[in-house]
Design a protein around this motif. Sequence first.
Motif, PDB file in Angstrom:
ATOM      1  N   UNK A   1       0.818  -1.215   0.000  1.00 29.67           N
ATOM      2  CA  UNK A   1       0.000   0.000   0.000  1.00 29.67           C
ATOM      3  C   UNK A   1       0.853   1.268   0.000  1.00 29.67           C
ATOM      4  N   UNK A   2       0.307   2.314  -0.559  1.00 31.60           N
ATOM      5  CA  UNK A   2       0.861   3.661  -0.353  1.00 31.60           C
ATOM      6  C   UNK A   2       0.699   3.976   1.133  1.00 31.60           C
ATOM      7  N   UNK A   3       1.734   4.536   1.756  1.00 30.07           N
ATOM      8  CA  UNK A   3       1.803   4.566   3.222  1.00 30.07           C
ATOM      9  C   UNK A   3       2.355   5.936   3.639  1.00 30.07           C
ATOM     10  N   UNK A   4       1.587   6.991   3.419  1.00 30.93           N
ATOM     11  CA  UNK A   4       2.153   8.350   3.570  1.00 30.93           C
ATOM     12  C   UNK A   4       2.187   8.833   5.021  1.00 30.93           C
ATOM     13  N   UNK A   5       2.791   8.035   5.863  1.00 34.21           N
ATOM     14  CA  UNK A   5       2.804   8.294   7.295  1.00 34.21           C
ATOM     15  C   UNK A   5       3.859   9.356   7.599  1.00 34.21           C
ATOM     16  N   UNK A   6       3.395  10.566   7.849  1.00 31.60           N
ATOM     17  CA  UNK A   6       4.305  11.690   8.045  1.00 31.60           C
ATOM     18  C   UNK A   6       5.307  11.414   9.146  1.00 31.60           C
ATOM     19  N   UNK A   7       6.542  11.900   8.942  1.00 40.00           N
ATOM     20  CA  UNK A   7       7.631  11.784   9.889  1.00 40.00           C
ATOM     21  C   UNK A   7       8.212  10.367   9.922  1.00 40.00           C
ATOM     22  N   UNK A   8       7.646   9.447   9.127  1.00 42.79           N
ATOM     23  CA  UNK A   8       8.110   8.055   9.184  1.00 42.79           C
ATOM     24  C   UNK A   8       8.810   7.597   7.910  1.00 42.79           C
ATOM     25  N   UNK A   9       8.703   8.395   6.861  1.00 39.89           N
ATOM     26  CA  UNK A   9       9.458   8.133   5.624  1.00 39.89           C
ATOM     27  C   UNK A   9       9.316   6.692   5.155  1.00 39.89           C
ATOM     28  N   UNK A  10       8.084   6.339   4.856  1.00 41.01           N
ATOM     29  CA  UNK A  10       7.817   4.978   4.407  1.00 41.01           C
ATOM     30  C   UNK A  10       8.023   4.889   2.905  1.00 41.01           C
ATOM     31  N   UNK A  11       9.289   4.661   2.532  1.00 37.44           N
ATOM     32  CA  UNK A  11       9.574   4.529   1.119  1.00 37.44           C
ATOM     33  C   UNK A  11       9.986   3.101   0.795  1.00 37.44           C
ATOM     34  N   UNK A  12      10.175   2.848  -0.476  1.00 37.00           N
ATOM     35  CA  UNK A  12      10.499   1.487  -0.896  1.00 37.00           C
ATOM     36  C   UNK A  12      11.810   1.032  -0.280  1.00 37.00           C
ATOM     37  N   UNK A  13      11.801  -0.143   0.299  1.00 30.74           N
ATOM     38  CA  UNK A  13      13.001  -0.744   0.871  1.00 30.74           C
ATOM     39  C   UNK A  13      13.579  -1.711  -0.159  1.00 30.74           C
ATOM     40  N   UNK A  14      14.638  -1.315  -0.845  1.00 33.65           N
ATOM     41  CA  UNK A  14      15.124  -2.179  -1.927  1.00 33.65           C
ATOM     42  C   UNK A  14      15.441  -3.590  -1.437  1.00 33.65           C
TER      43      UNK A  14
ATOM     44  N   UNK B   1      -3.496  16.096   9.685  1.00 34.20           N
ATOM     45  CA  UNK B   1      -2.919  14.922   9.022  1.00 34.20           C
ATOM     46  C   UNK B   1      -1.542  15.348   8.532  1.00 34.20           C
ATOM     47  N   UNK B   2      -0.531  14.629   8.940  1.00 30.26           N
ATOM     48  CA  UNK B   2       0.833  14.925   8.491  1.00 30.26           C
ATOM     49  C   UNK B   2       1.161  13.928   7.385  1.00 30.26           C
ATOM     50  N   UNK B   3       1.341  14.460   6.168  1.00 31.67           N
ATOM     51  CA  UNK B   3       1.378  13.605   4.978  1.00 31.67           C
ATOM     52  C   UNK B   3       2.761  13.609   4.348  1.00 31.67           C
TER      53      UNK B   3
ATOM     54  N   UNK C   1      -2.264   8.874   6.732  1.00 30.21           N
ATOM     55  CA  UNK C   1      -1.161   9.724   7.182  1.00 30.21           C
ATOM     56  C   UNK C   1      -1.095   9.709   8.713  1.00 30.21           C
ATOM     57  N   UNK C   2      -0.065  10.334   9.244  1.00 32.25           N
ATOM     58  CA  UNK C   2       0.036  10.515  10.687  1.00 32.25           C
ATOM     59  C   UNK C   2      -1.084  11.449  11.147  1.00 32.25           C
ATOM     60  N   UNK C   3      -1.733  11.068  12.234  1.00 31.09           N
ATOM     61  CA  UNK C   3      -2.864  11.879  12.715  1.00 31.09           C
ATOM     62  C   UNK C   3      -2.508  12.550  14.032  1.00 31.09           C
ATOM     63  N   UNK C   4      -3.024  13.739  14.218  1.00 37.21           N
ATOM     64  CA  UNK C   4      -2.894  14.460  15.488  1.00 37.21           C
ATOM     65  C   UNK C   4      -1.450  14.650  15.929  1.00 37.21           C
ATOM     66  N   UNK C   5      -0.564  14.692  14.992  1.00 30.66           N
ATOM     67  CA  UNK C   5       0.815  15.058  15.303  1.00 30.66           C
ATOM     68  C   UNK C   5       1.289  15.935  14.173  1.00 30.66           C
ATOM     69  N   UNK C   6       1.974  17.046  14.397  1.00 27.09           N
ATOM     70  CA  UNK C   6       2.263  17.611  15.722  1.00 27.09           C
ATOM     71  C   UNK C   6       1.000  18.112  16.426  1.00 27.09           C
ATOM     72  N   UNK C   7       1.088  18.083  17.740  1.00 28.15           N
ATOM     73  CA  UNK C   7      -0.101  18.366  18.546  1.00 28.15           C
ATOM     74  C   UNK C   7      -0.624  19.782  18.372  1.00 28.15           C
ATOM     75  N   UNK C   8       0.215  20.696  17.863  1.00 28.31           N
ATOM     76  CA  UNK C   8      -0.256  22.083  17.862  1.00 28.31           C
ATOM     77  C   UNK C   8      -1.164  22.457  16.710  1.00 28.31           C
TER      78      UNK C   8
END
Lengths: 485, 485, 464, 464
Positions: A64-77, A420-422, A408-415
């Motif tokens: 899946x496309x996994x646009x989890x902000x701050x986690x850099x989910x890219x292809x792992x060769x 959604x952090x994409x 995406x990442x939800x509720x982060x950053x808290x401010x």
Amino acid sequence: MLIFELSRRGRRNPTQAPAAVPEVSAIPESLRRSRPPLLPEVSELDAVRHYTALSQKNFSIDTHFYPLGSCTMKYNPRACDALAMLPQFLARHPAAPDDTGQGFLACMYELQETLKEVTGMAAVSLAPMAGAQGEFSGVAMIRAYHDSRGDAARTEMLVPDAAHGTNPASAVMCGYTAREIPTDRHGNVDLAALGAAVGSRTAGLMLTNPSTLGVFESAILDIEKIVHGAGGLLYYDGANLNAILGKVKPGDMGFDVIHLNLHKTFSTPHGGGGPGAGPVGVNAKLAPFLPLPLVALEKGGYRLLGERAAPLSIGRLSAHIGNAGVLLRAYVYVRLLGAQGMRRVGEFATLNANYLMAGLKKAGFEVAFPERRASHEFIVTLKRLKEETGVAAMDVAKRLLDKGFHAPTTYFPLLVAECLLIEPTETESKQTLDAFVAAMKEILAEARADPELVKKAPHTTPVRRLDDVRAARELDLVWNPAQGE
Amino acid sequence: MLIFELSRRGRRNPTQAPAAVPEVSAIPESLRRSRPPLLPEVSELDAVRHYTALSQKNFSIDTHFYPLGSCTMKYNPRACDALAMLPQFLARHPAAPDDTGQGFLACMYELQETLKEVTGMAAVSLAPMAGAQGEFSGVAMIRAYHDSRGDAARTEMLVPDAAHGTNPASAVMCGYTAREIPTDRHGNVDLAALGAAVGSRTAGLMLTNPSTLGVFESAILDIEKIVHGAGGLLYYDGANLNAILGKVKPGDMGFDVIHLNLHKTFSTPHGGGGPGAGPVGVNAKLAPFLPLPLVALEKGGYRLLGERAAPLSIGRLSAHIGNAGVLLRAYVYVRLLGAQGMRRVGEFATLNANYLMAGLKKAGFEVAFPERRASHEFIVTLKRLKEETGVAAMDVAKRLLDKGFHAPTTYFPLLVAECLLIEPTETESKQTLDAFVAAMKEILAEARADPELVKKAPHTTPVRRLDDVRAARELDLVWNPAQGE
Amino acid sequence: MPFIPHTEEDIKAMLEAIGVASIENLFDEIPAALRGRGLPDTPPPLSEMEAARLMRERAEADGHYLNFIGAGAYEHHIPAAVWRIAARGEFHSAYTPYQAEASQGTLQVLYEYQTMMASLTEMDVANASLYDGASALAEAVLMAARAHKSAKRVLLPATVHPAYRKVVQTIVRNQGIELVGVPYAPDTGHVAPEALAPFAGQDFAALVVPQPNFFGVLEPVDELADWARANRMFTIAVVNPLALAILKPPGEWGNSGADIAVGDGQPLGIPLASGGPYFGFMACRKELVRQMPGRIVGRTVDVDGKPGYTLTLQAREQHIRRSKATSNICTNQGLMVTAATIYMALLGPQGLAQVARTCHANVLMLLGNLTAIEGVERAFSGPIFHEAVLRLKTPVAPVLRALQAQGILGGLNLAHDCPELGHALLVCATETKNEEDLMLYAGHLARIIGRRFRPAPCAIKPKP
Amino acid sequence: MPFIPHTEEDIKAMLEAIGVASIENLFDEIPAALRGRGLPDTPPPLSEMEAARLMRERAEADGHYLNFIGAGAYEHHIPAAVWRIAARGEFHSAYTPYQAEASQGTLQVLYEYQTMMASLTEMDVANASLYDGASALAEAVLMAARAHKSAKRVLLPATVHPAYRKVVQTIVRNQGIELVGVPYAPDTGHVAPEALAPFAGQDFAALVVPQPNFFGVLEPVDELADWARANRMFTIAVVNPLALAILKPPGEWGNSGADIAVGDGQPLGIPLASGGPYFGFMACRKELVRQMPGRIVGRTVDVDGKPGYTLTLQAREQHIRRSKATSNICTNQGLMVTAATIYMALLGPQGLAQVARTCHANVLMLLGNLTAIEGVERAFSGPIFHEAVLRLKTPVAPVLRALQAQGILGGLNLAHDCPELGHALLVCATETKNEEDLMLYAGHLARIIGRRFRPAPCAIKPKP
Ligand SMILES: Cc1ncc(COP(=O)(O)O)c(C=O)c1O
Ligand SMILES: Cc1ncc(COP(=O)(O)O)c(C=O)c1O
């Protein structure tokens, strides 16, 4: 179905165990186990089928496309993985003499050198096993530095309010008080507040740049002056390095200490939450404090350096060398990319993020900092949608799962409210980004036409919305044969 | 979505190709390709994601109970696979000298010896690449034998009507006419008909025992006398050896030639339809005709024997040695099992089949030969259900998919109406068999209460019932960019 | 019990449910004399750990060589992703996709594979694979004979791989098909169109055309295909699929293309592995599809109109047609084809062409280095792809043995297969070799045959 | 572009949609002085084929040894199924299961893992893993100090692995926690309860108890745990999880069990791999669960009442509690834990016990063989699990070097960590060694130190 529920007493995999041997008469009865542990008794087929089925219940980069902000989910060769698992690498004992591991150590040494080059730092240690341990090491080095100068008054670590939670937690692990610095309305560190906060108690400032708000601190050189001016040191949380890999070096921005998340920028597999690796880099004045072991090239041979070679080191962080296999994967990755490839990482991660931001804006979403460039990630805020329809960021996130996208990442950053952090990363294609925008647009329409549909999402996953409150209140952390399913 | 539909012109995986090299000036223009083939242009991530997703659309042993009669879908031990894929084994060129492959050839030799022991035959060749090629070789050896004796009148191969379709087809490949022998009402070869059919034109009889009807030909010794008495030879189709592995040897039953399906009895992975391996065994008088190459142990070294050593051989069946990797897997399998383990295969395959048959009988299903023991498989006939409810064997098969079970073999053997040929294998547990009976029972109830539900099944698979007629009438075998999705 | 999950309790309950006292009773229909004679010569079971140790020792004993043998099986780089995905349990441990709805993964892969092979060969249709290249050629010969109807003879040139010729002989012999040889031109190393003249106008079902041929030499495929068609024969192409990334595809040979194209798919991501499993591919003209052996996957729709894939044209196959089937072949090489499909997807048209071009450049460089040694020359003048025949002044066997002692497999000695060529050696260089490898070979060879070695002046410019 | 799928056309369209002329423009908020200084010292990209060759050469250079080193990392047989399944993309390339509904695979594995670890240790609860054994011990020390409230000192015996002691020191130092050593009895090699007497009644947060200890010796865990409780300290167990298949689990130590159990999970299916990644485990009493660091998975239900799994007690963690979190640890070692869970499922309680018993029998046989050599003796009399300290008459380093030349890694030289022991060597034998291996070691050692070697009369009977 849990593996324990498949278990039947007396079921065995004799192929997997050595032939039966007599009881262990040389161990006193009082030190022996009296009843067997509750491990499942299943066949090899049962186990393979069970865990294969479980794997299929995961979203992952490979599916899946996994646009989890701050986690850099890219292809792992796959090559990184395959080459790090060559039989000789897997078989080597960590305490085997260095001369039995020259091939392995050569990779470690060259990785150290590349990371120095990429970050613009004077020295690097590969020892930390994750980003947070890198942070700990970095802050511990800051403390060791101040201590070495007899500067014991510095008890505060400054941390922007947008920072990842590990930053203040790591500061506290090192005995500091974490002091929050507010963010201005453009997503930058509030320079005035920073100026007011620094002083003789300031041990340093921990900064993520680009920040977790998805923007580059453009006043970084001013920040550097303020902090250094007050005698503090500058710490770089490298979790977001993907945005600038090969383009901008933290060392050039004036950072004294950095950590990197190899499992992000250097694409080592995230494995459902780990392992990671969090090497630290420092400028020359902090080099004596680097955590151990270090890899040295001496008289044509590679050697691990310990306490004797580095008496001022903050010490060891793991029983051996750290997450060696993760480091090997990262090494192969940098070799596959080369200088130009690394440069492109930053460029295309940024291109993808800005394109996706533009697409979502056009689709009617509100972004948190519309006047700013996105770095490798950006924030959408659904505050207005929530007010209008009752549909919250979490609902949109869950509904995305139904559409075949990880949230995406939800509720982060808290401010940022309902955010959604994409983070799309550079390895996703325009087609995938377009499909994501289309899905988000559909959800927006659904939220208006049929908010319940979105609020009750997900509908197609192996389980539907889970009761987190119950999970925390009626703790069930360990299966108990009495409880059944 | 097809991989071609993900393709975008100019998308590349430079990591996977050597650096660009100049055009091939040494090849005349007229022999060169003028436009590129229609291969997809996708990223490595696209390809990994696409084929991972496709894999998830399969039922397989690793994910489902798969009681496909005559196919012996049992657990394929991971060790067999891992050890056959050791780097040195994978890297060895087939034309490399024998002395660079002594480890590999030792495995081949020992496998040959074990198969001799297990089948009770005098000599074995590992050359055939599948069951059908084993049959071809076996029948070709029968022909070579008769020819070598100048017995040219034998032009007929006898084949029971219950036989697998490859049997008559293989006979024809060898230039024989296939003559069908009927089955009696207990599922045995009709001895009277056999007696009437044999004669001077009889080259031999091809028999599967236990037969594809899931019963053991108990009059096998009579059959042997009839065929041998007429000067014919006896061919054993070993696809069903799992039923009697380690218990009964085909050689002891009087068979002259046999083939084995290693991808069944010896548990090599079936791979979505192949590869397989179909070694042949013969008694002493047919040994000179075995297909090539053979593996010999001479003066302490292993050697491949070719035409010079075996001038009467029927010849070669593949460009090299056959499906070497499949043979290696089977070798590891027999080593893991040992003699006792192989014996248990036959015992527990039979136990499981009889238990499942008893369970289905009790659940209200009609079995084809209720008075007989099941071998490793048995037949359920749904003739009455069809008459009563309109629900056919295929409908029940499809409905099983919804319940998380692969369907049994349907409509084979052709002589039992509305049949399901069910083979559980020894590696499935009682719990799984019980769950299967429960599912079948549910379907029976559904067929009576709501026949349409069953007739429209499956409902939960990635696609629903496919239009096979259209597939054959409007042939679409190759994707065409113009046609779109 | 290895791989048998039954507990004592299970066994008891099961026997009870069946109504027998022991497992032995379940075998009571088998004549007692036949039962349970044991397996005295079979070694005791090994644990996985012991088996791993044994196999590792054997694998290590086989060692690792710098390999310059081709001859129908080629060493190529296989991307790590290929087998990581192909080896997934859902592909690996599935059977033939008889239940289409539960096998869309395998079926769609096969459909994509058929498309790729049809496109590489530029033929109309392809099947889902056969056992290997050699047996695929045999099937093509049978197919041509069936389709041709009148003729029972096939022209099989001497430039076809000798093992392929043997396999064809084994398989078609019993059906009364006669194979007639065609010589090659001793200078060029390919079939000279003149050599065909004697057969013109005769009743042959097909002419087989290898490209590249066994000697690595490229055949004049346009002329040969046109000649075959002019003489009412089918053209059967035997091709290296990787070479087709840069060579003219069979579908475009001559004025109207070949009729059937076969070959071995091994170069497309399949490890050498001492010879198998590989896979044979077959593609043909639309008109011949019902004569094509092997499984075929078709695209159709489900009851909701959603596209899906299924085995089709099964009426040709043995499980339906029995003795009247187009072939006895039942199994395909599904797993290998899965790997090859992923390989082709990862490489793409450009990647595949780059691999092919690099092979070509490397063999030219190798030949440049080797023929720079006195006493080493090319046997043929015809253009090549990635393999060529060298002629030495002394017997090949001792030279190869000396190279092997240096860790080099120097090529295939042709003394056995082509004695007419004298001291001939078939060498191959694929993209896996780098400049040092090529120099190393030349250096050792020069030393072994005691001649001087002058490296070629320009790396990839071939000696004419 | 490696791993970047953009075509020229894509890039153009994307820039247009954003409204910038070039990618460079996207960096215009970054001070120009900081941009694009290049990476001059970074080597050019390798193709996968080139990288494979490089890595294979390096791996081969590292060779293969018969290994008798343990010391916190143990060579065990890992069933082939373990990593085949754990390496599936869906496990491998997933992140922390933040979206529970899309991560039930990982979450259920973690819940099963927690159950297995709780059961192996016989503790109430376990977390989803920490980085490694040493850092897990450091976290346990911090946790004990938090839970204890008054005390800031912890008793850390000298029998704890020296590297673990160093790591604890690194991590807890800055929080003002003092580590106080406890000596071992020079005869038995474990902590003598008498050695604790001086600390009785003092304010310590915890006593750390290793089992087996660094010397391979078994500690008198019942006495130690009871002493700790009597003195109002927590007992922190540091255990080898594989040994727990046959050793008394921490939850049953003494009258009321240990309070926290930690250790390294490497023996449970994780390859040695030069030191990592491994994983640390942590289990504890129910009452302490809110003080436990790291991720924890809980079972709950979804809106339909269907059971499901989710991260829980996140209020302890840094992303919620920030500076007040129980720890800064965020990541776990999810992949390693997946492998360990599969390993434990494949082995089961009996299989694991057989592995443990075989290790034990093998080390006894090894010790029998080695101490049959004159000048080689056991350093300690305490009972052991699968590792022991030997004392030689001459320095250890040259002996180990000589063994290495024979392909044997003979153990860990203790000269550096425990100089007080003289010429001491820590040796280990796991189930991977067979009788010949053990004899081979003894044979070489005897030759090297120039003494006679008399094999022990009975294979698995230990010398007292
Ligand atoms: C900005 C930031 N800093 C630090 C970390 C901590 O890294 P790790 O999870 O490797 O400990 C993360 C990880 O999510 C992060 O996103
Ligand atoms: C009874 C029987 N005979 C022969 C065969 C043919 O074997 P293969 O598919 O390996 O050619 C099969 C395979 O299904 C079979 O079941």
